[in-house]
Design an enzyme around this catalytic site. Structure first.
Site, PDB file in Angstrom:
ATOM      1  N   LYS A  83       8.748  51.240   6.427  1.00 45.30           N
ATOM      2  CA  LYS A  83       8.281  51.565   7.776  1.00 45.30           C
ATOM      3  C   LYS A  83       8.522  53.037   8.071  1.00 45.30           C
ATOM      4  CE  LYS A  83      10.136  49.540  11.504  1.00 45.30           C
ATOM      5  NZ  LYS A  83      10.758  48.443  12.249  1.00 45.30           N
TER       6      LYS A  83
ATOM      7  N   LYS B  88      17.785  48.995   9.560  1.00 47.91           N
ATOM      8  CA  LYS B  88      17.600  50.207  10.360  1.00 47.91           C
ATOM      9  C   LYS B  88      18.959  50.769  10.725  1.00 47.91           C
ATOM     10  CE  LYS B  88      14.443  50.075  13.435  1.00 47.91           C
ATOM     11  NZ  LYS B  88      13.638  49.673  14.575  1.00 47.91           N
TER      12      LYS B  88
HETATM   13  O1  LIG Z   1      11.170  47.684  14.957  1.00 45.50           O
HETATM   14  C1  LIG Z   1      11.626  47.348  16.031  1.00 45.50           C
HETATM   15  C2  LIG Z   1      12.601  48.139  16.789  1.00 45.50           C
HETATM   16  O2  LIG Z   1      13.846  48.097  16.186  1.00 45.50           O
HETATM   17  C3  LIG Z   1      12.653  47.721  18.192  1.00 45.50           C
HETATM   18  O3  LIG Z   1      13.893  48.007  18.784  1.00 45.50           O
HETATM   19  P1  LIG Z   1      14.039  47.717  20.333  1.00 45.50           P
HETATM   20  O4  LIG Z   1      13.562  46.322  20.575  1.00 45.50           O
HETATM   21  O5  LIG Z   1      15.494  47.870  20.618  1.00 45.50           O
HETATM   22  O6  LIG Z   1      13.197  48.740  21.016  1.00 45.50           O
END
Ligand SMILES: O=C[C@H](O)COP(=O)(O)O
Length: 229
Positions: A82, A25
């Site tokens: 995703k 990501k």
């Molecule tokens: O897919 C999961 C997300 O990256 C969650 O990120 P976060 O825990 O920082 O909200």
């Protein structure tokens, strides 16, 4: 329940290797910000047999753009693709979900297509998570997900309580889908998440020590894995 951890770089991916799923990501580009294809390819190499997921963005209503991104992520080696739906309207969501699912499954029928709506949809004016399950199932995608769209520290549980998340998970099972839950989850949430029992939980901030702008820490990924087993 599987733990998905979202690194933003190759170095962070190395710190994430004890997780069940490594989710590539680019947090600086949004909740489900897409990273570069070459980063997905490199992380796929170091992940070995661990499945790799790739976020392809908080998508507007642009089925062609979303489909091409999904196709690119699949060709870069992602096992899970995703897709965030950051717009409103069930007909429009159906179109995007069908487009991304076709883009992935024509060449890679075994890959998982994950469709995400946002827990804080009311404040963003985007589609409700409860509206997506039937659309995900109809399109032949695999997983219905909830994340938070605005990463301002408010967690999933501030927008949806345990009862609502249990209902979402049960609804997905009725449609033959898996469920993934995410959104500034904390270690203290793990007991409630075990009761809700989705197939996957997704975290970043929790394993960065509470601040998702910091780096993923291997010892916190291991701690989360221990707490889930
Ligand atoms: O897919 C999961 C997300 O990256 C969650 O990120 P976060 O825990 O920082 O909200």
């Amino acid at each position: 329940m599987q733990l998905l951890v979202s690194p933003s770089s190759i170095e962070e991916a190395r710190s994430s290797l004890s997780a069940d799923i490594i989710d590539v990501k680019k947090p600086s580009e949004g909740s489900l910000g897409a990273n570069f294809p070459w980063i997905i390819q490199e992380i796929k190499k170091i992940a070995g047999r661990k499945p790799v997921s790739a976020a392809i963005g908080d998508n507007e209503y642009k089925p062609g753009t979303a489909a091409l991104s999904a196709y690119g992520a699949a060709h870069a080696g992602a096992d899970y693709i995703k897709v965030g739906l950051m717009f409103d309207g069930e007909d429009r969501a159906r179109e995007v979900i069908e487009a991304v699912t076709t883009a992935v499954k024509r060449d890679f029928p075994e890959r998982y297509v994950v469709i995400a709506a946002y827990a804080d949809s009311a404040r963003m004016g985007t589609i409700s998570p409860f509206a997506i399950s039937s659309l995900v199932a109809d399109a032949g995608a695999d997983i219905a997900m909830i994340d938070t769209g605005i990463k301002d520290g408010k967690s999933l549980f501030e927008f949806m309580d345990e009862e609502a998340l249990t209902r979402f998970t049960a609804q997905n099972r009725e449609f033959g889908l898996q469920t993934a839950l995410a959104g500034s989850l904390k270690f203290e949430d793990l007991d409630a998440l075990k009761r809700i029992d989705p197939e996957i939980i997704g975290v970043r901030g929790m394993v960065c020590g509470g601040d998702r702008a910091m780096a993923v820490r291997a010892e916190l990924v291991e701690k989360a894995m221990m707490m889930l087993r």
